[in-house]
Design a protein around this motif. Structure first.
Motif, mmCIF file in Angstrom:
data_model
loop_
_atom_site.group_PDB
_atom_site.id
_atom_site.type_symbol
_atom_site.label_atom_id
_atom_site.label_comp_id
_atom_site.label_asym_id
_atom_site.label_seq_id
_atom_site.Cartn_x
_atom_site.Cartn_y
_atom_site.Cartn_z
ATOM 1 N N ILE A 79 -15.884 -13.951 12.870
ATOM 2 C CA ILE A 79 -16.118 -13.150 11.636
ATOM 3 C C ILE A 79 -14.477 -12.323 11.758
ATOM 4 C CG2 ILE A 79 -16.947 -10.969 11.001
ATOM 5 C CD1 ILE A 79 -19.542 -12.171 12.185
ATOM 6 N N GLU A 80 -14.116 -12.263 10.261
ATOM 7 C CA GLU A 80 -12.804 -11.422 10.231
ATOM 8 C C GLU A 80 -12.542 -10.527 9.149
ATOM 9 O OE1 GLU A 80 -9.185 -14.767 11.584
ATOM 10 O OE2 GLU A 80 -9.390 -14.193 9.619
ATOM 11 N N TYR A 81 -12.042 -9.352 9.345
ATOM 12 C CA TYR A 81 -12.063 -8.253 8.444
ATOM 13 C C TYR A 81 -10.735 -8.358 7.866
ATOM 14 C CZ TYR A 81 -16.294 -6.923 10.439
ATOM 15 O OH TYR A 81 -17.634 -6.470 11.171
ATOM 16 N N GLU A 82 -10.717 -8.388 6.724
ATOM 17 C CA GLU A 82 -9.312 -8.310 5.845
ATOM 18 C C GLU A 82 -9.259 -6.993 4.728
ATOM 19 O OE1 GLU A 82 -8.921 -12.002 3.475
ATOM 20 O OE2 GLU A 82 -6.584 -11.632 3.560
ATOM 21 N N LEU A 83 -8.162 -6.682 4.560
ATOM 22 C CA LEU A 83 -7.990 -5.676 3.533
ATOM 23 C C LEU A 83 -7.990 -6.228 2.281
ATOM 24 C CD1 LEU A 83 -5.032 -3.268 5.101
ATOM 25 C CD2 LEU A 83 -7.587 -2.857 4.906
ATOM 26 N N THR A 84 -8.650 -5.653 1.294
ATOM 27 C CA THR A 84 -8.662 -6.078 -0.100
ATOM 28 C C THR A 84 -7.392 -5.515 -0.716
ATOM 29 O OG1 THR A 84 -9.518 -3.803 -0.672
ATOM 30 C CG2 THR A 84 -11.106 -5.772 -0.368
ATOM 31 N N GLU A 85 -7.436 -5.710 -2.040
ATOM 32 C CA GLU A 85 -6.070 -5.367 -2.695
ATOM 33 C C GLU A 85 -5.945 -3.745 -2.545
ATOM 34 O OE1 GLU A 85 -3.319 -6.550 -3.873
ATOM 35 O OE2 GLU A 85 -4.261 -8.209 -3.099
ATOM 36 N N LYS A 86 -7.224 -3.044 -2.903
ATOM 37 C CA LYS A 86 -7.230 -1.512 -2.709
ATOM 38 C C LYS A 86 -6.860 -1.108 -1.364
ATOM 39 C CE LYS A 86 -10.892 1.970 -3.011
ATOM 40 N NZ LYS A 86 -12.408 2.245 -3.622
ATOM 41 N N GLY A 87 -7.244 -2.019 -0.277
ATOM 42 C CA GLY A 87 -7.017 -1.660 1.129
ATOM 43 C C GLY A 87 -5.430 -1.867 1.363
ATOM 44 N N LYS A 88 -4.849 -2.909 0.813
ATOM 45 C CA LYS A 88 -3.583 -3.104 0.880
ATOM 46 C C LYS A 88 -2.628 -2.198 0.435
ATOM 47 C CE LYS A 88 -4.080 -8.405 1.536
ATOM 48 N NZ LYS A 88 -4.268 -9.513 0.609
ATOM 49 N N ASP A 89 -3.164 -1.560 -0.735
ATOM 50 C CA ASP A 89 -2.398 -0.740 -1.374
ATOM 51 C C ASP A 89 -2.331 0.463 -0.616
ATOM 52 O OD1 ASP A 89 -1.410 -1.295 -3.808
ATOM 53 O OD2 ASP A 89 -2.475 0.278 -4.860
ATOM 54 N N LEU A 90 -2.951 0.837 0.476
ATOM 55 C CA LEU A 90 -2.659 1.892 1.292
ATOM 56 C C LEU A 90 -1.386 1.765 2.095
ATOM 57 C CD1 LEU A 90 -6.483 2.652 2.312
ATOM 58 C CD2 LEU A 90 -4.932 4.318 1.187
ATOM 59 N N PHE A 91 -0.845 0.734 2.096
ATOM 60 C CA PHE A 91 0.382 0.498 2.744
ATOM 61 C C PHE A 91 1.522 1.622 2.857
ATOM 62 C CE2 PHE A 91 4.853 -1.205 2.598
ATOM 63 C CZ PHE A 91 4.950 -1.618 4.203
ATOM 64 N N LYS A 92 1.705 2.050 1.333
ATOM 65 C CA LYS A 92 2.828 3.311 1.266
ATOM 66 C C LYS A 92 2.078 4.334 2.031
ATOM 67 C CE LYS A 92 5.807 1.851 -2.012
ATOM 68 N NZ LYS A 92 5.690 2.147 -3.376
ATOM 69 N N LEU A 107 4.806 16.589 4.973
ATOM 70 C CA LEU A 107 3.877 15.828 4.608
ATOM 71 C C LEU A 107 3.588 15.566 2.983
ATOM 72 C CD1 LEU A 107 1.285 17.224 7.240
ATOM 73 C CD2 LEU A 107 1.743 14.621 7.026
ATOM 74 N N PHE A 108 4.543 16.154 2.342
ATOM 75 C CA PHE A 108 4.441 16.140 0.835
ATOM 76 C C PHE A 108 4.580 14.503 0.410
ATOM 77 C CE2 PHE A 108 6.918 15.339 -3.060
ATOM 78 C CZ PHE A 108 5.997 16.046 -4.069
ATOM 79 N N LYS A 109 5.344 13.794 1.062
ATOM 80 C CA LYS A 109 5.348 12.447 0.630
ATOM 81 C C LYS A 109 3.970 11.628 0.928
ATOM 82 C CE LYS A 109 9.772 11.271 -0.313
ATOM 83 N NZ LYS A 109 10.565 10.789 0.735
ATOM 84 N N VAL A 110 3.464 11.901 2.266
ATOM 85 C CA VAL A 110 2.271 11.414 2.377
ATOM 86 C C VAL A 110 1.037 11.659 1.320
ATOM 87 C CG1 VAL A 110 0.169 11.421 4.047
ATOM 88 C CG2 VAL A 110 2.608 11.364 4.952
ATOM 89 N N MET A 111 1.146 13.004 0.851
ATOM 90 C CA MET A 111 0.058 13.328 -0.089
ATOM 91 C C MET A 111 0.403 12.723 -1.270
ATOM 92 S SD MET A 111 -2.026 15.137 1.780
ATOM 93 C CE MET A 111 -1.987 15.613 3.226
ATOM 94 N N GLU A 112 1.632 12.651 -1.620
ATOM 95 C CA GLU A 112 1.867 12.204 -3.123
ATOM 96 C C GLU A 112 1.362 10.641 -3.213
ATOM 97 O OE1 GLU A 112 6.031 12.426 -5.325
ATOM 98 O OE2 GLU A 112 6.287 11.382 -3.478
ATOM 99 N N GLU A 113 1.441 9.806 -2.023
ATOM 100 C CA GLU A 113 1.021 8.580 -1.778
ATOM 101 C C GLU A 113 -0.325 8.252 -1.621
ATOM 102 O OE1 GLU A 113 2.604 5.586 -2.534
ATOM 103 O OE2 GLU A 113 4.769 6.671 -2.309
ATOM 104 N N VAL A 114 -1.151 9.221 -1.212
ATOM 105 C CA VAL A 114 -2.574 9.440 -1.312
ATOM 106 C C VAL A 114 -2.887 9.603 -2.722
ATOM 107 C CG1 VAL A 114 -4.589 10.721 -0.401
ATOM 108 C CG2 VAL A 114 -2.781 10.245 1.154
ATOM 109 N N GLY A 115 -2.304 10.712 -3.254
ATOM 110 C CA GLY A 115 -2.585 10.771 -4.684
ATOM 111 C C GLY A 115 -2.303 9.839 -5.730
ATOM 112 N N LYS A 116 -1.440 9.072 -5.503
ATOM 113 C CA LYS A 116 -0.994 7.704 -6.377
ATOM 114 C C LYS A 116 -2.298 6.712 -6.120
ATOM 115 C CE LYS A 116 3.848 7.694 -6.135
ATOM 116 N NZ LYS A 116 5.007 7.204 -5.353
#
Lengths: 105, 105
Positions: A75-88, B86-95
């Motif tokens: 069983i593997e867990y993978e990030l969706t696009e939504k998840g991968k978008d948390l990269f930033k 933490l501004f940048k972090v919050m900005e990315e969370v916002g986006k």
DNA sequence: TAAATAACTTACCTTTAGTTAGTATTGTCA
DNA sequence: TGACAATACTAACTAAAGGTAAGTTATTTA
């Protein structure tokens, strides 16, 4: 001015503002992982918590659970696009953490 | 490869991975605020929680508590440099929140 | 004098998280 | 064959975090 919080922002923090969630996402950003692999990287977290968080993250569309019917089943867990978008987000958290080391001012 | 988590990253999430913390920081990014002002913007959070979080954030060097000895006394919470960073972090969370609305995939 | 406001604190109770042990399935070792 | 190990969980229980409501102190306004 309007200082009221955006509901989307609030609901983002219902996810990120939960213990372990951020770390699990961080780990999964390095690629799909098995239950055991995640728990190995975050030893302080119990299996129960990992199991619970994985379900929550699946429900909120951040991860997908893949079942490979091999023997034994994998069983593997993978990030969706939504998840991968948390990269930033994670990148900025990483930079901040690096700069401020956390705890002392 | 080394998939192990950086301790600094982990400790960053000891802060952000707590209920309300992210929202309080977000609010304080718009400038110094009084206790009451913060609690007005986050009505779902109790005074007890706000009080507890403010102390934690002060301890971790993210906010400073200013006491203005007027009558009646005025107390303001302000982000430190570490907090403002933490501004940048919050900005990315916002986006991210804006893009994904949260919940449904 | 009574009621209101700011900034908390206390007490109590519920929900969430942590700990430990156990389960089902399959694989490996002696 | 039988004992033991690994994976991906679940169950039961305890401890910690969070929620709710009321109380506190100082001061101000009606």
């Amino acid at each position: 001015m309007d200082d009221s919080l955006c509901p989307k922002f609030e609901s983002a923090f219902e996810l990120l503002g939960k213990k372990w969630t951020g770390l699990i996402i961080k780990v999964l950003l390095t690629g799909p992982k098995r239950f055991k692999d995640i728990s190995d990287v975050i030893p302080a977290m119990s299996d129960r918590m990992l199991s619970e968080r994985c379900k929550e993250l699946e429900l909120s569309g951040v991860v997908i659970r893949h079942v490979y019917p091999e023997t034994p089943v994998r069983i593997e867990y993978e990030l969706t696009e939504k998840g991968k978008d948390l990269f930033k987000v994670m990148e900025e958290v990483g930079k901040w953490a690096e700069k401020w080391g956390s705890t002392c001012p």
